[in-house]
Design an enzyme around this catalytic site. Structure first.
Site, short mmCIF file in Angstrom:
data_model
loop_
_atom_site.label_atom_id
_atom_site.label_comp_id
_atom_site.label_asym_id
_atom_site.label_seq_id
_atom_site.Cartn_x
_atom_site.Cartn_y
_atom_site.Cartn_z
N CYS A 183 0.85 -1.20 0.00
CA CYS A 183 0.00 0.00 0.00
C CYS A 183 0.88 1.24 0.00
CB CYS A 183 -0.89 0.04 1.24
SG CYS A 183 -1.85 -1.45 1.54
N HIS A 187 0.99 5.08 -1.44
CA HIS A 187 0.35 5.96 -0.46
C HIS A 187 1.26 6.30 0.71
CE1 HIS A 187 -3.54 5.69 -2.49
NE2 HIS A 187 -3.35 4.40 -2.59
N ARG A 232 -13.03 -0.69 -2.23
CA ARG A 232 -11.83 0.12 -2.51
C ARG A 232 -10.56 -0.69 -2.24
NH1 ARG A 232 -9.59 3.20 -5.90
NH2 ARG A 232 -8.22 1.44 -5.74
N CYS A 236 -7.63 -1.97 -4.62
CA CYS A 236 -6.22 -1.66 -4.39
C CYS A 236 -5.37 -2.92 -4.50
CB CYS A 236 -6.02 -1.04 -3.00
SG CYS A 236 -6.38 0.72 -2.92
#
Lengths: 275, 209
Positions: A183, A187, A232, A236
């Protein structure tokens, strides 16, 4: 000064910053056009997500399952049937299930245990598609909407909630898949983009994290559907080239706890509308 | 490219081989690995075995995960050595293929997602993270701009070789780089990597126009 900092200084970060920090005029124009589009679609009066809110209310009140009762007796953390502000404090630990649950897990639990409903069909329709309505998307839109104007305030008092937050943080940084992505690859820093899509930084608490988490569930124009955080994160992991994550699993909830922690204080306004 | 931009780009290129691909996060261990594994199993254990094996970290990734990419120098050296050994240069000695094909591969984002049909040829998806040819405005900023790459390096054979190794296995250059190890992980074929290198270095490529 650590090693990285020394290396960066030695090879001229200033030069890099200049290069990255100065978008071209065409780039500015593209960004402005995207902003204009976002403003255009975010009018709540024309947001189709509110149709899902209405459908969700009906589903909440509808008697279903072998026990032929509605979900109105379901305790989302603030007491049976109490909806106002419940979403703002989820996920949380539920002693009756002995599990930290997000809203979707909790609804499935109430369907099974309160209504005596076989949730196989509900889970099969967890993400809507053409000709396939999703009870979960509608229910989430309805319930989350009841926290509008309130601030994200995820509970971290129970040891299991603390465990979930810590596991979620580890999962956030864990790299894997054929592209070695986590992730954090996308991010983990401020102001980055994939193609033209801006990427919220979740590595530390901040405005990007608050605004993002406070705007889910959302109506996705490109998908003609209300999407939840479960969707979501599923998406991802798809783009991360990871395996399909199990719907309503403890790992997804742990990640959500971590993200809500980073987003604490974000003022909820849902269903929002996004591209 | 302007005279001002050239030294800036060279600065960026030098950095490319020196910065560990990392955030400012320091390594910390908030929780027992066994507990994390339990959660991961609950989330991914229904996926096909070959998919599950992809998220079992190899030795390099285990170190990157442990330190959140900020590996200590001794560990970084081990990683670079280990990943350098994985780089296979083309047997025919030619590092550059067809830049036109490379341009398509750089733009192709499909491949290796669970939504992709089996047998989908994966692209490099370079534009997701890098600026390349100046006319393409839809580029990401996770990696440095590569516009004018070949021109900036004046087609130096050593630079071409380094770029090939970088695309083949980014961690042969930078321990815990955020960039995928395209060749080592079998995402791109040798022919595809050659085409991408041509897209970066060929004087006819729009990257260098």
């Amino acid at each position: 000064m650590n090693r990285t900092a020394a290396v960066v200084a030695a090879c001229g970060l200033t030069a890099l910053a200049l290069l990255w920090g100065r978008p071209t005029q065409a780039q500015d124009a593209a960004e402005k056009e995207i902003e204009r589009y976002r403003a255009m679609i975010s009018d709540p009066m024309s947001n189709p997500g509110y149709l899902a809110v209405d459908r969700g209310e009906n589903l909440w009140q509808e008697k279903r399952g072998s026990k032929n009762v509605s979900l109105e007796g379901c305790d989302l953390g603030l007491g049976a049937g109490k909806l106002d502000g419940a979403f703002a404090k989820l996920p949380r630990y539920f002693s009756d299930a002995d599990r930290v649950m997000d809203l979707e897990q909790r609804l499935l639990w109430c369907m099974q245990n309160l209504q005596g409903l076989d949730t196989k069909d509900v889970v099969a329709r967890r993400f809507s598609g053409p000709g396939k309505a999703s009870d979960m998307e509608d229910l989430i839109a309805f319930i989350a909407n009841k926290s509008n104007g309130m601030k994200i305030d995820v509970s971290l008092s129970h040891p299991r909630e603390q465990e979930a937050a810590a596991v979620g943080e580890e999962m956030f940084y864990r790299r894997g898949g054929v592209n070695d992505f986590s992730c954090a690859t996308c991010h983990g820093e401020e102001g980055k983009r994939i193609r033209l899509q801006g990427l919220p930084n979740f590595s530390k608490p901040g405005q990007a994290a608050r605004e993002t988490m406070a705007s889910w569930p959302t109506y996705r124009v490109s998908q003609s559907a209300v999407r939840t955080m479960q969707h979501r994160l599923w998406d991802c992991y798809r783009q991360q080239r990871w395996p399909i994550p199990e719907y309503a699993s403890d790992g997804i909830t742990a990640l959500t706890v971590f993200l809500q922690k980073q987003a604490a204080g974000g003022e909820i306004n849902v269903p929002s509308i996004k591209r | 490219m302007t005279n001002i931009a050239t030294p800036i780009l060279l600065g960026a290129l030098l950095c490319l081989t020196a910065i560990p691909g990392a955030t400012a996060q320091t390594a910390k261990k908030p929780i027992d690995d066994a507990i994390v594994e339990k959660y991961l199993a609950s989330t991914f254990s229904k996926a096909p075995p070959e998919w599950q094996s992809r998220i079992k970290p190899d030795e390099t990734l285990a170190a990157c995960n442990k330190f959140r990419n900020e590996v200590p120098p001794a560990e970084a050296e081990k990683i670079v050595a280990r990943e350098t050994a994985k780089v296979k240069f083309p047997a025919d000695g030619k590092l550059m293929g067809d830049w036109k094909s490379g341009a398509k591969i750089a733009n192709e984002g499909r491949g290796n997602q669970f939504s992709d049909p089996p047998g989908t040829t994966a692209g490099g998806n370079c534009y997701a993270c890098h600026q390349m040819e100046a006319a393409e405005l839809s580029y990401g900023t996770l990696g440095p701009s590569l516009t004018g790459y070949g021109k900036a390096w004046k087609n130096d054979p050593e630079a071409i070789k380094r770029a090939y190794a970088k695309v083949y296995d980014s961690q042969s250059q930078v321990a815990c780089s955020n960039m995928p190890r395209f060749g080592a992980n079998g995402v791109l074929t040798e022919a595809q990597i050659k085409d991408i290198i041509a897209f970066l270095f060929d004087p006819q490529s729009p990257v260098n126009k």
